[in-house]
Enzyme design. Sequence first.
Site: not given
Ligand code: NAD
Ligand code: USQ
Length: 400
Positions: A144, A179, A181-182, A185
């Site tokens: 991420t 966070s 979470y972050h 990664k």
């Molecule tokens: P999501 O929650 O929609 O999908 C994740 C999937 O992984 C789910 O189907 C869940 O059931 C499965 N999963 C989680 N833990 C598991 C485990 N232990 N075993 C088997 N399956 C498991 O998430 P997403 O938005 O599709 O994101 C996918 C990946 O991309 C994540 O690693 C996330 O960090 C990364 N990512 C997403 C975004 C975004 O904006 N959605 C941005 C940056 C990075």
């Molecule tokens: N935010 C608002 N209002 C909202 C929701 C979010 O102002 O209603 C702000 C947050 O405070 C943050 C930004 O928007 O500053 C992004 O928040 P987000 O929830 O859209 O994204 P984030 O928490 O960063 O996480 C998402 C995905 C995560 C991925 C990440 C990419 O859930 O899996 O890793 O985007 S990045 O942001 O580049 O790290």
Amino acid sequence: MRIAVLGGDGYCGWATALYLSNQGHSVAIIDNFIRRLWDYELGAQTLTPIRPMPERLRVWEELTGRSIELYTGDVTEYDFLSSCLREFSPDAVIHFAEQRSAPYSMIDRKHAVGTQVNNVVGTLNLLFTLREFLPDCHLVKLGTMGEYGTPNIDIEEGYITIQHNGRTDTLPFPKQPGSFYHLSKVHDSHNITFACKIWGLRATDLNHGVVYGTTTEETAMDEALINRFDYDEVFGTVLNRFCAQAALGYPLTVYGKGGQTRGFLDIRDTVRCVELACLNPAARGEFRVFNQFTEQFSVLDLAHLVKTAGEQMGMPVAIENLPDPRVEAEEHYFNAKHSKLIDLGLAPHFLSESLLDSLIEIAVRYRDRIDPSLFLPRVNWRKAKNERRMDAGAKAVHTV
Ligand code: NAD
Ligand code: USQ
């Protein structure tokens, strides 16, 4: 290619599995559906009515004649993961299967620990599986952009060359995640770097920006293939949330001043970037990092774009600045390099008026499924324990 998609039931994974299958690759999905359980725990549901996986796969096969294999199980269980990867024998493994919400990881101790165990252990199991059984297989790992945080200098793609006391070296770019979470990664990235170095594995870390959109060519083929669209405060990403809020005539929830600037990309570019990484694998022993986003916006920029689009569609849209529940810079410098995927041939979809219109239209189409109580942020970074919605009698479903 033979490509395993870990987390293939999720938002990015489902769209990617279908896209790769449609391109003629042999695809297997590995997922334990824990994400559907987390929605249940939170009393939330995707705006779009996603179908059970067997139905999704059956309809895909009926429409295209292409089958996708399914392995149901948990990637944190080594024996399960290693046995299905040995059986499928992929050329590339795309690892999406993690807990990906920053707010979810900040609810309390249990959710922070659960997130890091799920993510770090799953990735470690994958590294050991590759080392043991598939040393030539290319790991494409979803990282991420948030690993870098918001430093007051330009962000490079993974590595920075530094001169210090007369000596020079190229080192991993400093990480300042925001966070638990972050942070998970960042731990993954360190573990993968080490595994590539000591075992000669090949890996690409895709430092993905925030994804928006829901529809790809493949998910649009049939209602049964529809992708998830999260709008709740825990799993909803910011632009998707703003579109759902506009559709319901609810003020857009800008946290703090709204100067938080991030890299963004359309889900149609997510799937293409992942394929480009697979088609152009890292060398043995190489740990490559690509910054995977196409445009950068501040949260307030996005709110104004949605307001304009909504008003042109006849819907009045207000913007509300709420106290920021997160600990993050509300105004900062942000300039991240992102040329490596473009160099490999990515032709980006930029955020356009027509796309915003179509996103708002999807939200309007499923408006009856929106629960506005999921809009307001409840998870606060400053609290050690946050109250949660516990709908439908869901008890603690994530055991640690
Ligand atoms: P999501 O929650 O929609 O999908 C994740 C999937 O992984 C789910 O189907 C869940 O059931 C499965 N999963 C989680 N833990 C598991 C485990 N232990 N075993 C088997 N399956 C498991 O998430 P997403 O938005 O599709 O994101 C996918 C990946 O991309 C994540 O690693 C996330 O960090 C990364 N990512 C997403 C975004 C975004 O904006 N959605 C941005 C940056 C990075
Ligand atoms: N935010 C608002 N209002 C909202 C929701 C979010 O102002 O209603 C702000 C947050 O405070 C943050 C930004 O928007 O500053 C992004 O928040 P987000 O929830 O859209 O994204 P984030 O928490 O960063 O996480 C998402 C995905 C995560 C991925 C990440 C990419 O859930 O899996 O890793 O985007 S990045 O942001 O580049 O790290």
